[in-house]
Design a protein around this motif. Sequence first.
Motif, mmCIF file in Angstrom:
data_model
loop_
_atom_site.group_PDB
_atom_site.id
_atom_site.type_symbol
_atom_site.label_atom_id
_atom_site.label_comp_id
_atom_site.label_asym_id
_atom_site.label_seq_id
_atom_site.Cartn_x
_atom_site.Cartn_y
_atom_site.Cartn_z
ATOM 1 N N ALA A 21 17.779 42.662 41.940
ATOM 2 C CA ALA A 21 17.090 41.480 42.465
ATOM 3 C C ALA A 21 15.749 41.872 43.079
ATOM 4 C CB ALA A 21 17.969 40.777 43.492
ATOM 5 N N ALA A 22 15.724 43.000 43.793
ATOM 6 C CA ALA A 22 14.479 43.473 44.404
ATOM 7 C C ALA A 22 13.456 43.829 43.331
ATOM 8 C CB ALA A 22 14.767 44.677 45.295
ATOM 9 N N LYS A 23 13.909 44.473 42.284
ATOM 10 C CA LYS A 23 13.001 44.845 41.194
ATOM 11 C C LYS A 23 12.435 43.604 40.526
ATOM 12 C CE LYS A 23 12.701 47.647 36.992
ATOM 13 N NZ LYS A 23 13.432 48.563 36.067
ATOM 14 N N LYS A 24 13.285 42.615 40.302
ATOM 15 C CA LYS A 24 12.830 41.375 39.677
ATOM 16 C C LYS A 24 11.783 40.681 40.545
ATOM 17 C CE LYS A 24 14.543 37.047 37.692
ATOM 18 N NZ LYS A 24 15.746 36.217 37.425
ATOM 19 N N ALA A 25 11.950 40.794 41.868
ATOM 20 C CA ALA A 25 11.005 40.177 42.806
ATOM 21 C C ALA A 25 9.773 41.046 43.039
ATOM 22 C CB ALA A 25 11.703 39.907 44.135
#
Length: 344
Positions: free
Chosen positions: A303-307
């Motif tokens: 999720a952090a990478k996507k954000a």
Amino acid sequence: MRRFVQCAAILIATALPSAASAETIAEFYKGKTVTIYVGFGPGGGYDAYGQLLGMHIGRHIPGQPTVIVKHMPGAGSLALANYLYNVAPGDGTAFGIVAAGVAFSPLIGAPLEKSSARYDPAKLGWLGSLEKFTAIGIAWHTSGFKTLEDAKVRELRFGSTGPASGAEGYAILLNELLGTKNKAIRGYRGSNDITLAMEKGEVDGFYGWCWTCMKADRPHYITEKKVNVLVQLALEPEPEMAGVPFALDLVKDPKDKQVVRLVLASLAMSRPFAAPPALPADRLKTLRQALVDTAEDPVFLAAAKKAGREISLFTGEQIDALLRESYALPNDIVQRATEVSAAK
């Protein structure tokens, strides 16, 4: 026999309250709501990390409580630090993300910061930080500021959330040690507001934003050359920013270098979460471990990478050690750093 039964009954009765009070961590958190406060307005980096943690940490807290996120902007997150220390419930149902600078304001902050800081950083329950970053100074492409040398010739107006913000600390550090003419324009709630103000020409630039933040939030600033990156501030230069002046290299005096390192120490804990000082030790340990487990959770990391958010864990124990080291520095170094901050 009757006397024995009476004694046994008394012993059982007196033991019952102790047994009832031996509540486990999971039992405490089950059915509860945990509030994560963000010391800035919506839309910036602090909000992004607060929201990310809020979506995932509940799975890693025993009892799996509901987790919500609320904003409490003000004075570069000093308002939230004061709230956590003096008002927020100290039972483990409230913590927040503040500017790393609030951990150092009582040590090297300006008089306004020190008088506004109604907390002891050493007594806050530091849970850990999810990022350490390289701070940057940027100017909008039409502002007329192409290099840091231009900011030595005329005044550069930069957006600020308040006196405890990294923006002011870094900009004034450059004023004092390198002769720039940076001027804070206060009143903005966070990086989102400051970047919009810069785009509209209300301010010339922005100090204290992070390189990874700009890549995540405004990638077109880089690809379309909308900003000029004037300087990078960190304990080590960022490899991706080759050619951008590195503040520690620009400072020549050895003692001034120590001062700079003290001022930049907070960059190791750039997105710190803190809990009230009254938090019981077992719940502090639980929340610290929950943050570590979340930071290592593949779902959270995806999720952090996507954000577009990079995760660099700095634990609560490491924050405690950093504060002990910083607050134990020689008086002359601390005094000089204080003088720099007082120049605001």
